[in-house]
Design a protein around this motif. Sequence first.
Motif, PDB file in Angstrom:
ATOM      1  N   VAL A  52       0.807  -1.221   0.000  1.00 25.09           N
ATOM      2  CA  VAL A  52       0.000   0.000   0.000  1.00 25.09           C
ATOM      3  C   VAL A  52       0.842   1.273   0.000  1.00 25.09           C
ATOM      4  O   VAL A  52       0.313   2.368  -0.197  1.00 25.09           O
ATOM      5  CB  VAL A  52      -0.985   0.023   1.199  1.00 25.09           C
ATOM      6  N   TYR A  53       2.156   1.139   0.212  1.00 22.99           N
ATOM      7  CA  TYR A  53       3.021   2.326   0.275  1.00 22.99           C
ATOM      8  C   TYR A  53       4.466   1.914   0.031  1.00 22.99           C
ATOM      9  O   TYR A  53       4.899   0.847   0.470  1.00 22.99           O
ATOM     10  CB  TYR A  53       2.906   2.987   1.651  1.00 22.99           C
ATOM     11  N   MET A  54       5.184   2.778  -0.665  1.00 24.25           N
ATOM     12  CA  MET A  54       6.633   2.620  -0.817  1.00 24.25           C
ATOM     13  C   MET A  54       7.259   3.981  -0.585  1.00 24.25           C
ATOM     14  O   MET A  54       6.684   5.007  -0.974  1.00 24.25           O
ATOM     15  CB  MET A  54       6.998   2.099  -2.206  1.00 24.25           C
ATOM     16  N   ILE A  55       8.429   3.997   0.036  1.00 23.34           N
ATOM     17  CA  ILE A  55       9.086   5.278   0.297  1.00 23.34           C
ATOM     18  C   ILE A  55       9.398   5.957  -1.041  1.00 23.34           C
ATOM     19  O   ILE A  55       9.685   5.285  -2.036  1.00 23.34           O
ATOM     20  CB  ILE A  55      10.363   5.108   1.161  1.00 23.34           C
ATOM     21  N   PRO A  56       9.322   7.284  -1.074  1.00 18.96           N
ATOM     22  CA  PRO A  56       9.554   8.012  -2.335  1.00 18.96           C
ATOM     23  C   PRO A  56      10.909   7.730  -2.977  1.00 18.96           C
ATOM     24  O   PRO A  56      11.034   7.805  -4.205  1.00 18.96           O
ATOM     25  CB  PRO A  56       9.435   9.475  -1.919  1.00 18.96           C
ATOM     26  N   ASN A  61      11.411   8.336 -11.752  1.00 16.17           N
ATOM     27  CA  ASN A  61      10.770   9.389 -12.540  1.00 16.17           C
ATOM     28  C   ASN A  61       9.391   9.749 -11.991  1.00 16.17           C
ATOM     29  O   ASN A  61       8.440   9.953 -12.733  1.00 16.17           O
ATOM     30  CB  ASN A  61      10.661   8.985 -14.014  1.00 16.17           C
ATOM     31  N   GLY A  62       9.296   9.789 -10.672  1.00 14.61           N
ATOM     32  CA  GLY A  62       8.042  10.155 -10.015  1.00 14.61           C
ATOM     33  C   GLY A  62       6.994   9.053  -9.994  1.00 14.61           C
ATOM     34  O   GLY A  62       5.888   9.273  -9.524  1.00 14.61           O
ATOM     35  N   GLN A  63       7.330   7.881 -10.483  1.00 15.76           N
ATOM     36  CA  GLN A  63       6.386   6.758 -10.550  1.00 15.76           C
ATOM     37  C   GLN A  63       6.831   5.636  -9.619  1.00 15.76           C
ATOM     38  O   GLN A  63       8.032   5.381  -9.479  1.00 15.76           O
ATOM     39  CB  GLN A  63       6.309   6.208 -11.980  1.00 15.76           C
ATOM     40  N   PRO A  64       5.867   4.937  -8.987  1.00 18.86           N
ATOM     41  CA  PRO A  64       6.243   3.788  -8.159  1.00 18.86           C
ATOM     42  C   PRO A  64       6.920   2.721  -9.019  1.00 18.86           C
ATOM     43  O   PRO A  64       6.657   2.634 -10.219  1.00 18.86           O
ATOM     44  CB  PRO A  64       4.929   3.275  -7.594  1.00 18.86           C
ATOM     45  N   PRO A  65       7.779   1.927  -8.410  1.00 13.99           N
ATOM     46  CA  PRO A  65       8.462   0.870  -9.169  1.00 13.99           C
ATOM     47  C   PRO A  65       7.464  -0.090  -9.815  1.00 13.99           C
ATOM     48  O   PRO A  65       6.359  -0.297  -9.308  1.00 13.99           O
ATOM     49  CB  PRO A  65       9.300   0.154  -8.129  1.00 13.99           C
ATOM     50  N   LYS A  66       7.892  -0.678 -10.891  1.00 14.25           N
ATOM     51  CA  LYS A  66       7.088  -1.669 -11.614  1.00 14.25           C
ATOM     52  C   LYS A  66       7.542  -3.076 -11.234  1.00 14.25           C
ATOM     53  O   LYS A  66       8.631  -3.281 -10.710  1.00 14.25           O
ATOM     54  CB  LYS A  66       7.235  -1.477 -13.131  1.00 14.25           C
ATOM     55  N   ASP A  67       6.720  -4.030 -11.569  1.00 18.69           N
ATOM     56  CA  ASP A  67       6.996  -5.435 -11.291  1.00 18.69           C
ATOM     57  C   ASP A  67       7.880  -6.008 -12.400  1.00 18.69           C
ATOM     58  O   ASP A  67       7.565  -7.021 -13.010  1.00 18.69           O
ATOM     59  CB  ASP A  67       5.667  -6.191 -11.172  1.00 18.69           C
ATOM     60  N   LEU A  75       3.008  -8.825 -17.113  1.00 15.74           N
ATOM     61  CA  LEU A  75       2.825  -8.245 -15.783  1.00 15.74           C
ATOM     62  C   LEU A  75       3.965  -7.303 -15.382  1.00 15.74           C
ATOM     63  O   LEU A  75       3.890  -6.664 -14.341  1.00 15.74           O
ATOM     64  CB  LEU A  75       2.689  -9.356 -14.738  1.00 15.74           C
ATOM     65  N   GLN A  76       4.987  -7.216 -16.175  1.00 14.04           N
ATOM     66  CA  GLN A  76       6.157  -6.423 -15.809  1.00 14.04           C
ATOM     67  C   GLN A  76       5.898  -4.925 -15.758  1.00 14.04           C
ATOM     68  O   GLN A  76       6.645  -4.202 -15.104  1.00 14.04           O
ATOM     69  CB  GLN A  76       7.323  -6.729 -16.755  1.00 14.04           C
ATOM     70  N   SER A  77       4.860  -4.455 -16.372  1.00 14.77           N
ATOM     71  CA  SER A  77       4.577  -3.013 -16.375  1.00 14.77           C
ATOM     72  C   SER A  77       3.624  -2.596 -15.250  1.00 14.77           C
ATOM     73  O   SER A  77       3.359  -1.409 -15.075  1.00 14.77           O
ATOM     74  CB  SER A  77       3.997  -2.588 -17.725  1.00 14.77           C
ATOM     75  N   ARG A  78       3.132  -3.540 -14.454  1.00 17.52           N
ATOM     76  CA  ARG A  78       2.202  -3.174 -13.380  1.00 17.52           C
ATOM     77  C   ARG A  78       2.977  -2.574 -12.199  1.00 17.52           C
ATOM     78  O   ARG A  78       4.118  -2.927 -11.917  1.00 17.52           O
ATOM     79  CB  ARG A  78       1.363  -4.365 -12.927  1.00 17.52           C
ATOM     80  N   SER A  79       2.311  -1.673 -11.508  1.00 23.90           N
ATOM     81  CA  SER A  79       2.899  -1.005 -10.348  1.00 23.90           C
ATOM     82  C   SER A  79       2.998  -1.969  -9.174  1.00 23.90           C
ATOM     83  O   SER A  79       2.137  -2.837  -8.995  1.00 23.90           O
ATOM     84  CB  SER A  79       2.028   0.189  -9.958  1.00 23.90           C
ATOM     85  N   LEU A  80       4.043  -1.786  -8.363  1.00 22.23           N
ATOM     86  CA  LEU A  80       4.129  -2.581  -7.139  1.00 22.23           C
ATOM     87  C   LEU A  80       3.125  -2.097  -6.101  1.00 22.23           C
ATOM     88  O   LEU A  80       2.692  -2.879  -5.252  1.00 22.23           O
ATOM     89  CB  LEU A  80       5.549  -2.543  -6.571  1.00 22.23           C
ATOM     90  N   ILE A  81       2.757  -0.814  -6.159  1.00 21.43           N
ATOM     91  CA  ILE A  81       1.714  -0.305  -5.249  1.00 21.43           C
ATOM     92  C   ILE A  81       0.395  -0.961  -5.665  1.00 21.43           C
ATOM     93  O   ILE A  81       0.000  -0.923  -6.823  1.00 21.43           O
ATOM     94  CB  ILE A  81       1.583   1.229  -5.325  1.00 21.43           C
TER      95      ILE A  81
END
Length: 147
Positions: A52-56, A61-67, A75-81
Amino acid sequence: MKKLVVIIFLSIYAIAGIAQEADKITGIWWNDEKTTKIEVEKKGGKYIGTIVYMIPEKYENGQPPKDDNNPNEALQSRSLIGLQILSGLEYDAGDKEWENGTIYDPKSGKTYECYVWLESNDLMKLKGFVAGIRMLGRSSEWYRTEL
């Protein structure tokens, strides 16, 4: 007849106590590196965990890491959040642990069998393992927190 009523009452009380014990795992937890918060909740009678949260500092590039380590390219482009990393955990009152679950490791893109236990109300230990052999695995500690 009185004995039957007492037995039924005590059985209901014991079941309620087990359910309360089982739900102690629910809440928000920091991972062991304190970079990610995971919400553990009960769904469909089993316990799951979702990021539900990852440190900034983990953002790119302002985006949460991807899988991006997922073996499934789709599935590699989905957000980890929002990604569910724990699933299928069931409470075993005898062993006082949650078992028969799986944990997904986004760093490796692999899913492992796992079980969980509470060392205290604020410290949860997880162990992921392979081939059904609990000794062949790695442990992690999660710390209760708030969102």
